[in-house]
Design a protein around this motif. Structure first.
Motif, short mmCIF file in Angstrom:
data_model
loop_
_atom_site.label_atom_id
_atom_site.label_comp_id
_atom_site.label_asym_id
_atom_site.label_seq_id
_atom_site.Cartn_x
_atom_site.Cartn_y
_atom_site.Cartn_z
N PHE A 194 0.78 -1.04 -0.09
CA PHE A 194 0.10 0.00 0.04
C PHE A 194 0.91 1.32 0.02
N HIS A 224 -14.13 -5.74 2.37
CA HIS A 224 -14.25 -6.90 1.35
C HIS A 224 -14.29 -8.24 1.98
N ASP A 276 -17.83 0.04 -4.30
CA ASP A 276 -16.50 0.23 -4.04
C ASP A 276 -15.67 -0.84 -5.12
N GLY A 329 -3.07 4.13 2.06
CA GLY A 329 -3.80 3.29 1.34
C GLY A 329 -4.80 2.51 2.12
N ALA A 342 -7.62 -0.92 1.92
CA ALA A 342 -8.48 -1.87 1.14
C ALA A 342 -9.83 -1.86 1.57
N LEU A 343 -10.74 -1.58 0.69
CA LEU A 343 -12.08 -1.31 1.04
C LEU A 343 -12.75 -2.48 1.62
N SER A 376 -7.76 -13.48 -8.57
CA SER A 376 -7.95 -12.67 -7.50
C SER A 376 -9.00 -13.58 -6.60
N LYS A 434 -8.18 1.06 -6.82
CA LYS A 434 -7.59 0.18 -5.93
C LYS A 434 -5.98 0.94 -5.51
N THR A 435 -5.89 1.07 -4.33
CA THR A 435 -4.34 1.56 -3.88
C THR A 435 -3.53 0.54 -3.70
N GLN A 436 -3.87 -0.58 -3.33
CA GLN A 436 -3.00 -1.79 -3.14
C GLN A 436 -2.58 -2.62 -4.37
N ARG A 437 -1.22 -3.15 -4.24
CA ARG A 437 -0.66 -3.88 -5.25
C ARG A 437 -0.27 -5.28 -4.89
N TYR A 467 -15.65 -7.25 -3.18
CA TYR A 467 -16.16 -6.18 -2.44
C TYR A 467 -17.71 -6.20 -1.85
#
Length: 230
Positions: free
Chosen positions: A125, A134, A209, A129, A131-132, A200, A214-217, A204
């Motif tokens: 993140f 989920h 959302d 950042g 994670a919405l 994946s 998304k900010t995460q990698r 969500y």
């Protein structure tokens, strides 16, 4: 442990091992496991070959192994999925100079009608950042590598700085904001239906959302089909 309700109960545990430089091999029995190299490097020997892993690499397998630390030693995070109620706690007891500590363990129930895989990955993140809210398709244990993350789920909240581990059961909705002070990353090992192979597992909770950037990698180190309770 197999019950009469179509469910198999297994224990997932996370152990941290510290191996001194160029030590004698450490031997581990067969188990479904993932080993992430936090620091240093290690060679993983198994009956049909070997694999060398440097820091920020991971190995997955189910065979008996020997671990040989490199010239600077190694610090490892080792996840193992074993039969619930089985003997042993996974700690190193016959390896002079080495040490190990149990970070977290949990008994988890799995539907026997489903086939499963183990995946190990890294989630990163930027500062602040999130994670919405989920869920995931299966449970797993995470451990913060650097930074700090807060886990809000089912009315509970916990904050996890570097080196601290937590459990996510998959079906419980999670909101995960990270610190504004620095970037954050965690290493994750979780158990998923085999149909999730190369896909994946995140879903969500709020439809709006799903379309938000998304900010995460993510970086997947590996995944493999497993046998529960082996």
């Amino acid at each position: 442990m197999t019950g009469d309700n179509g469910v198999t109960t297994c224990t997932l545990r996370l152990v941290e091992d510290v191996l001194p430089p160029s030590a004698q091999p450490v031997y581990l029995p067969a188990a479904e496991r993932a080993i992430y190299v936090v620091e240093g490097d290690v060679t993983v020997e198994q009956p049909d070959g070997c694999q060398h892993q440097r820091a920020d690499g991971a190995w997955l397998g189910g065979a008996p192994v020997a671990l040989l630390a490199g010239s600077t030693g190694a610090r490892l995070w080792r996840w193992e999925l074993v039969a619930a109620g089985g003997e042993g706690d996974g700690l190193l007891r016959s390896a002079p100079g080495s040490s190990s500590a149990l970070k977290l363990k949990a008994d988890l129930e799995f539907d026997r009608r489903q086939d499963w895989l183990m995946r190990c990955d890294r989630v990163e993140f930027p500062k602040g950042g999130v994670a919405l809210t989920h869920v995931h398709q299966g449970p797993g244990i995470r451990c913060c590598l650097y930074g700090e993350i807060r886990i809000d789920t089912e009315g509970r909240s916990g904050t996890f700085p570097a080196g601290h581990a937590w459990l996510e059961r998959g079906y419980e909705p999670v909101l995960a904001p990270t610190t504004e002070r620095e970037e954050t990353a965690f290493i994750r090992c979780f158990i998923l239906p085999r149909a999730c192979k190369s896909r994946s597992s995140i879903r969500y909770v709020r439809p709006e959302d799903a379309a938000v950037p998304k900010t995460q990698r993510y970086h997947v180190f590996g995944e493999r089909f497993i046998t529960l309770g082996a």
